[in-house]
Design an enzyme around this catalytic site. Structure first.
Site, mmCIF file in Angstrom:
data_model
loop_
_atom_site.group_PDB
_atom_site.id
_atom_site.type_symbol
_atom_site.label_atom_id
_atom_site.label_comp_id
_atom_site.label_asym_id
_atom_site.label_seq_id
_atom_site.Cartn_x
_atom_site.Cartn_y
_atom_site.Cartn_z
ATOM 1 N N SER A 115 9.222 3.196 4.325
ATOM 2 C CA SER A 115 10.045 3.455 3.380
ATOM 3 C C SER A 115 9.155 3.599 2.364
ATOM 4 O O SER A 115 8.445 4.015 2.003
ATOM 5 C CB SER A 115 10.542 2.372 3.941
ATOM 6 O OG SER A 115 12.099 2.538 3.744
ATOM 7 N N ASP A 130 0.516 -1.175 -0.363
ATOM 8 C CA ASP A 130 -0.147 -0.181 -0.099
ATOM 9 C C ASP A 130 1.060 1.424 0.036
ATOM 10 O O ASP A 130 1.647 1.403 0.819
ATOM 11 C CB ASP A 130 -0.847 -0.046 1.530
ATOM 12 C CG ASP A 130 -1.994 -0.894 1.295
ATOM 13 O OD1 ASP A 130 -1.949 -1.754 0.334
ATOM 14 O OD2 ASP A 130 -2.842 -1.276 2.114
ATOM 15 N N HIS A 175 5.077 -7.740 -0.497
ATOM 16 C CA HIS A 175 4.325 -8.723 -0.892
ATOM 17 C C HIS A 175 4.815 -8.910 -1.880
ATOM 18 O O HIS A 175 5.699 -8.034 -2.069
ATOM 19 C CB HIS A 175 2.553 -8.999 -0.996
ATOM 20 C CG HIS A 175 1.986 -9.234 -0.136
ATOM 21 N ND1 HIS A 175 1.162 -9.731 1.279
ATOM 22 C CD2 HIS A 175 1.248 -7.755 1.203
ATOM 23 C CE1 HIS A 175 0.558 -9.779 2.327
ATOM 24 N NE2 HIS A 175 1.332 -8.242 2.280
#
Length: 269
Positions: free
Chosen positions: A238, A77, A135
């Protein structure tokens, strides 16, 4: 050790501290309210034992992802701060601020520089309010992991506009990935505050430690990763930089847009 690493280590100790439950509930609730976190896919904030536990929260409701075999999904996200085609080995950390891909990847990837020159790239910035796990974007094999020590400058838009070679200066972990013999890289860039990155398939990687030189892990038996599989997590916000070899993918038009893990960001040509 650079001051940004020291600050991050001290902040990490505070973030990981487990206060008495009633105090922790207040801290968690205030953090969620202050940053405007959407907790609809996660457990109630009161159940997280520390601020770091809340930062690195897992999805409580499985995310629906694009399962098309010919698509790359967003690993996180995040906000797409820059994307496009490399000019030889040059790409942008933000508009008007270019840097060398070869310097970011280091010469441990030199055998593949020609493949990625004039390829495509996309930068995914995670803010403190985002879901912090990352992911797999597609089924792939990891054949090499490179851990490069460095500083921990912030990676928000303000610093992207002022700090030259930010993604080259900061600590990072580089995954050399192959999908059906086509090459792409995933570069996980550390940032100020905690500064830790975890990788589920490689527990030997410990970031924001007193590491002097890059460490390279080469896998004679490649690590096979399935699309959507959790690779690990950032402790605080990050950036992930994805780079594809030339003529491999077509990027979606996502510049300046927020994306969700599972959403299509590119498709195989």
């Amino acid at each position: 050790m650079h001051i940004t690493n020291l600050i991050s280590q001290y902040f990490g100790k505070v973030a990981k501290f487990e206060f008495p439950s009633f105090i922790q509930r207040v801290i968690n609730g205030a953090y969620v309210k202050f940053l405007g976190l959407n907790m609809s896919e996660f457990r109630n904030p009161k159940f997280y034992k520390s601020l770091n536990d809340l930062f690195t929260r897992e999805l409580a409701i499985p995310r629906q992802i694009d399962k098309d075999e010919k698509t790359f999904i967003s690993p996180t996200d995040s906000l797409i701060t820059q994307c496009g085609k490399l000019e030889e080995d040059l790409l942008l950390q933000i508009k008007g601020m270019e840097y060398s891909l070869e310097e970011m990847l280091t010469y441990d990837c030199a055998d593949n520089f020609e493949k990625v020159n004039n390829g495509d790239y996309m930068n995914f910035y995670l803010s403190p309010k985002d879901y912090h796990r990352y992911h797999a974007s597609i089924d792939f094999e990891v054949r090499k992991l490179i851990h490069v020590p460095g500083k921990l400058y912030p990676v928000n838009l303000k610093y992207l506009n002022k700090q030259i070679d930010l993604f080259v200066e900061n600590e990072r972990v580089i995954l050399e990935c192959f999908h059906q013999e086509k090459l792409f890289y995933m570069v996980f860039v550390g940032a100020l505050n905690v500064g830790e990155m975890e990788f589920t398939f490689e527990p030997r990687v410990e970031t924001n430690k007193d590491l002097k030189q890059a460490k390279v892990y080469e896998y004679l038996e490649p690590k096979k990763i399935k699309k959507g599989e959790c690779l690990g997590c950032f402790h605080m916000g990050s950036t992930v930089v994805m780079v594809w070899e030339k003529d491999f993918v077509q990027l979606e038009e996502l510049m300046g847009q927020s994306v969700k893990y599972g959403q299509r960001v590119a498709y195989i040509k």
